[in-house]
Every structure is written in C-alpha cells, then in structure tokens.
Design a protein around this motif. Structure first.
Motif: not given
Length: 90
Positions: A31-34, A80-87
């Motif tokens: 999945g792309n990371v914004s 901020g995000p720290t789990k895979c699906g959060e980014c």
C-alpha cells in the motif's frame, strides 16, 4: 561579506521550504504511503531532523530508512502512525 553569505543562505533555505511539496506519495507493495511534508516541517522545526546534509533528496531513503527513522520518531514522540496499516494504504 559574512552578512551577504548569511542572507544568501537564508534565502536558499526559505526558497527550498516554500517549494517543498505539501504531500509526497511513496509506492509500496503493501500500500502506498502518503507523507505530509509541510506538516512534518512545522512539527520538526528543522530540516535536519530528516535531512542530515541539506534539504533535498534523503541519501539512503527507502523502506529500512523510513521504518527506522519515521517510525522511530513517531514512537519517541508518542505521535503519528506506528503500525503498518496506519501508513500503508491500499
């Protein structure tokens, strides 16, 4: 002469910050990371938090760098995000 050099350096720095993209998108298999660049500039307060040498492309940037540096900063600041699906968004 020192004042002239300082003024030129400040102008270049300000121009670089003004031209930075608002959001960068990095393609990834899961999945792309914004990445909200402008938001991070405001929070970090210094380009050197991520850009060790100077504003511009980060040397060695990639998955390992991001997982260590970005995730590490988020964990340290407890923001901020720290789990895979959060980014990574599919």
């Amino acid at each position: 002469m020192k004042q002239l050099i300082a003024a030129v350096a400040l102008t270049i720095f300000a121009a670089g910050a003004a031209m930075a993209a608002d959001t960068l998108t990095f393609p990834a298999k899961n999945g792309n990371v914004s990445f909200g660049h402008k938001k991070h500039q405001q929070v970090a307060g210094s380009c050197k938090a991520c850009h060790e040498k100077a504003p511009g492309k980060i040397e060695g940037f990639g998955k390992d760098w991001a997982h260590k540096t970005c995730k590490g900063c988020h964990e340290q600041k407890k923001a901020g995000p720290t789990k895979c699906g959060e980014c990574h968004k599919k």
